[in-house]
Write a protein that holds these residues in place. Structure first.
Motif, PDB file in Angstrom:
ATOM      1  N   ASP A 180      -4.672  44.973  40.288  1.00  0.00           N
ATOM      2  CA  ASP A 180      -4.445  44.187  39.075  1.00  0.00           C
ATOM      3  C   ASP A 180      -4.075  45.128  37.918  1.00  0.00           C
ATOM      4  N   PHE A 181      -3.154  44.686  37.082  1.00  0.00           N
ATOM      5  CA  PHE A 181      -2.763  45.484  35.916  1.00  0.00           C
ATOM      6  C   PHE A 181      -3.768  45.285  34.786  1.00  0.00           C
ATOM      7  N   VAL A 182      -4.117  46.386  34.121  1.00  0.00           N
ATOM      8  CA  VAL A 182      -5.056  46.349  33.005  1.00  0.00           C
ATOM      9  C   VAL A 182      -4.554  47.264  31.892  1.00  0.00           C
ATOM     10  N   VAL A 183      -5.069  47.031  30.691  1.00  0.00           N
ATOM     11  CA  VAL A 183      -4.677  47.804  29.517  1.00  0.00           C
ATOM     12  C   VAL A 183      -5.936  48.285  28.810  1.00  0.00           C
ATOM     13  N   ALA A 184      -5.978  49.563  28.450  1.00  0.00           N
ATOM     14  CA  ALA A 184      -7.106  50.136  27.705  1.00  0.00           C
ATOM     15  C   ALA A 184      -6.705  50.285  26.244  1.00  0.00           C
ATOM     16  N   ILE A 185      -7.596  49.820  25.350  1.00  0.00           N
ATOM     17  CA  ILE A 185      -7.350  49.914  23.907  1.00  0.00           C
ATOM     18  C   ILE A 185      -8.522  50.646  23.274  1.00  0.00           C
ATOM     19  N   GLY A 186      -8.238  51.645  22.458  1.00  0.00           N
ATOM     20  CA  GLY A 186      -9.310  52.389  21.812  1.00  0.00           C
ATOM     21  C   GLY A 186      -8.787  53.424  20.849  1.00  0.00           C
ATOM     22  N   ASN A 187      -9.609  54.448  20.607  1.00  0.00           N
ATOM     23  CA  ASN A 187      -9.291  55.466  19.613  1.00  0.00           C
ATOM     24  C   ASN A 187      -9.388  56.873  20.210  1.00  0.00           C
ATOM     25  N   PRO A 188      -8.605  57.202  21.233  1.00  0.00           N
ATOM     26  CA  PRO A 188      -8.735  58.519  21.867  1.00  0.00           C
ATOM     27  C   PRO A 188      -8.357  59.645  20.918  1.00  0.00           C
ATOM     28  N   PHE A 189      -9.194  60.711  20.925  1.00  0.00           N
ATOM     29  CA  PHE A 189      -8.948  61.882  20.077  1.00  0.00           C
ATOM     30  C   PHE A 189      -8.761  61.512  18.605  1.00  0.00           C
ATOM     31  N   GLY A 190      -9.356  60.397  18.179  1.00  0.00           N
ATOM     32  CA  GLY A 190      -9.267  60.005  16.788  1.00  0.00           C
ATOM     33  C   GLY A 190      -8.027  59.228  16.421  1.00  0.00           C
ATOM     34  N   PHE A 191      -7.110  59.024  17.368  1.00  0.00           N
ATOM     35  CA  PHE A 191      -5.912  58.223  17.090  1.00  0.00           C
ATOM     36  C   PHE A 191      -6.270  56.741  17.243  1.00  0.00           C
ATOM     37  N   SER A 192      -6.301  56.019  16.132  1.00  0.00           N
ATOM     38  CA  SER A 192      -6.746  54.634  16.167  1.00  0.00           C
ATOM     39  C   SER A 192      -5.712  53.734  16.825  1.00  0.00           C
ATOM     40  N   GLN A 193      -6.219  52.604  17.365  1.00  0.00           N
ATOM     41  CA  GLN A 193      -5.365  51.558  17.927  1.00  0.00           C
ATOM     42  C   GLN A 193      -4.342  52.118  18.918  1.00  0.00           C
ATOM     43  N   THR A 194      -4.855  52.819  19.923  1.00  0.00           N
ATOM     44  CA  THR A 194      -3.998  53.390  20.962  1.00  0.00           C
ATOM     45  C   THR A 194      -4.109  52.557  22.235  1.00  0.00           C
ATOM     46  N   VAL A 195      -2.977  52.300  22.852  1.00  0.00           N
ATOM     47  CA  VAL A 195      -2.925  51.456  24.057  1.00  0.00           C
ATOM     48  C   VAL A 195      -2.396  52.276  25.225  1.00  0.00           C
ATOM     49  N   THR A 196      -3.081  52.174  26.366  1.00  0.00           N
ATOM     50  CA  THR A 196      -2.582  52.762  27.612  1.00  0.00           C
ATOM     51  C   THR A 196      -2.689  51.708  28.706  1.00  0.00           C
ATOM     52  N   SER A 197      -1.860  51.817  29.728  1.00  0.00           N
ATOM     53  CA  SER A 197      -1.866  50.804  30.778  1.00  0.00           C
ATOM     54  C   SER A 197      -1.986  51.452  32.148  1.00  0.00           C
ATOM     55  N   GLY A 198      -2.399  50.639  33.108  1.00  0.00           N
ATOM     56  CA  GLY A 198      -2.524  51.103  34.486  1.00  0.00           C
ATOM     57  C   GLY A 198      -2.946  49.951  35.373  1.00  0.00           C
TER      58      GLY A 198
END
Length: 474
Positions: A180-198
């Motif tokens: 299933d496809f999913v998307v992660a939303i968060g603040n990695p390394f202090g960069f706010s509102q960052t989206v990654t998918s997998g």
């Protein structure tokens, strides 16, 4: 003396929740140096359609979901221990030298109830914080109120006094399938509102040393320090997981290699309901002690496979005793879920509420047997004087599940009253009791049972820091 067991190197909460925003450049440099082409995850392609509708972009879904993901900033005042400040003369010479410092860290959170301002995050993100500030997607920053947390599942609930909030609907994580496809939303390394998918790489992932109760969603969506407490959403924009950790043998700051872990939304929902109702999480237990099978024991019990949890002790008055479970039984499945080891059974138990009835598949004398047991409440703390007068003043609790998953068994001393009998014998808060002359035990329930009858001499083997030692109780 033996050292504390070495933990597997993980990109865990301390790295995620303890990420300092002011050190972005250094962390990015570390990530770049550690990355190599062989470690970079493959990029997942989006499906052509969802529910019969063409998918040209994730943007419409993310426009709805992203306002519900927030930045969680914590501050903790830490006293600086400097032996020179014990000297009044030194303090007079250097009065301007600070004796305290403020640790700041950055994580993520998810609004799950817009009307009430409930924000879900990781326990490790807000643990020991003196101040928690939440920054919304629109730039507003508000002070958060702590409602409760559960370190063994790494779930925390806070509340923010703000209007015009957007919440994410909770999806059914039990419906997730590998692929299933999913998307992660968060603040990695202090960069706010960052989206990654997998994609979902695995479900029900457990057996990871150093973490608590485990039923993780594994994903190759990029999860890095600062993502802790952020959202894992499906393509419908529903919250299916809370991002909590990633795995990298080179350490958290080496960056993501496509092995991310998220807490299932259904587990988070159960924890939140208890935190809202009572402020604490109460778990159910069968009331047994178990061990893993060896090939020799399996043959002796007439088993074809070397798998299952061998029951070595059934505590009186427990749900297991009422169900008729006996020492020597081998539990091979619980509620239809295969049990391969004692650790797997313990992990399953720890994720169940009090009062839940479970079906046990058992092998007794080589023959299959089915039993039904109701889980009873685990004791949360035991006063030492109820066990033995020599322990008066001490309070005992179960080990953190992360320590148990690292191979320890026993109980922890949560506090010792000053001047008490236990304190006079040298027992201290934070000590881990590994063994005692009272008898064998592995957790708080069996620790209590081991004092019937009380031993004539009471000697504890304790772990304090990285050192083990014997402590006679007088």
């Amino acid at each position: 003396m033996r050292p504390f067991p070495t933990l597997l190197t993980l990109a865990l909460a301390a790295a995620f929740g303890g990420f300092t925003a002011t050190a972005i450049d250094a962390h990015l440099d570390n990530r770049a140096e550690a990355a190599s082409a062989a470690l970079l995850p493959a990029t997942s392609a989006l499906p052509a359609s969802v529910a019969g509708q063409p998918v040209a972009s994730l943007a419409p879904m993310l426009e709805r979901a992203m306002p519900a993901v927030v930045s969680v900033n914590t501050k903790q005042v830490v006293r600086v221990r400097n032996p020179f400040f014990d000297d009044p003369f030194f303090r007079r010479l250097f009065p301007q030298v600070p004796q305290e410092r403020i640790n700041e860290s950055l994580g993520s959170g998810v609004i799950i109830d817009a009307a009430k301002g409930y924000v879900l995050t990781n326990h490790h993100v807000i643990e020991d914080a003196d101040d928690v500030q939440v920054t919304l997607a629109d730039g507003r920053t508000v002070k958060a109120e702590f409602l409760g947390s559960d370190r063994d599942t790494d779930i925390a609930l806070i509340r923010i006094p703000a209007d015009k909030l957007t919440a994410l609907p909770l999806g059914d994580s039990d419906q997730l399938r590998v692929g299933d496809f999913v998307v992660a939303i968060g603040n990695p390394f202090g960069f706010s509102q960052t989206v990654t998918s997998g994609i979902v790489s695995a479900v029900g992932r457990s057996g990871i040393r150093g973490l608590g109760y485990q039923n993780f969603i594994q994903t190759d969506a990029s999860i890095n320090p600062g993502n802790s407490g952020g959202a894992l959403v499906n393509l419908s924009g529903q919250l299916v997981g809370i991002n909590t950790a990633s795995f990298n043998p080179q350490g958290s700051m080496a960056g993501n290699i496509g092995l991310g872990l998220a807490i299932p939304s259904n587990l988070a929902r159960d924890v939140v309901e208890q935190l809202i109702t009572t402020g604490v999480v109460v778990r159910g237990t069968l009331g047994i002690e178990t061990q893993n099978l060896s090939a020799q024991i399996a043959r002796g019990l007439g088993l074809d496979e070397v798998r299952g949890a061998l029951v070595t002790r059934v505590l009186a008055g427990s749900g297991a005793a009422a169900a008729g479970l006996k020492a020597g039984d081998v539990i091979t499945a619980i509620n239809g879920q295969r049990v391969d080891s004692a650790q797997a059974l313990h992990n399953y138990e720890g994720l169940q509420p009090v009062g839940r009835t479970v079906e046990l598949e058992v092998r007794r004398d080589g023959k299959p047997l089915q039993l039904e047991a109701t889980l009873k409440e685990q004791p949360r703390a035991i006063a030492g004087d109820t066990l033995d007068p020599r322990l008066a003043g001490a309070t005992f609790v179960d080990l953190p599940e992360s320590a148990r998953q690292s191979g320890l068994s026993g109980v922890q001393v949560s506090e010792v009253a000053r001047g008490s009998r236990a304190a006079q014998s040298g027992l201290a808060g934070g000590d881990i009791v590994l063994a005692a002359t009272s008898g064998e035990f592995v957790d708080l329930a069996s620790w209590r049972a081991s004092f019937s009858p009380r031993p004539p001499q009471l000697v504890l083997r304790i772990l304090r820091g990285n050192t083990q030692g014997q402590l006679p109780m007088r």
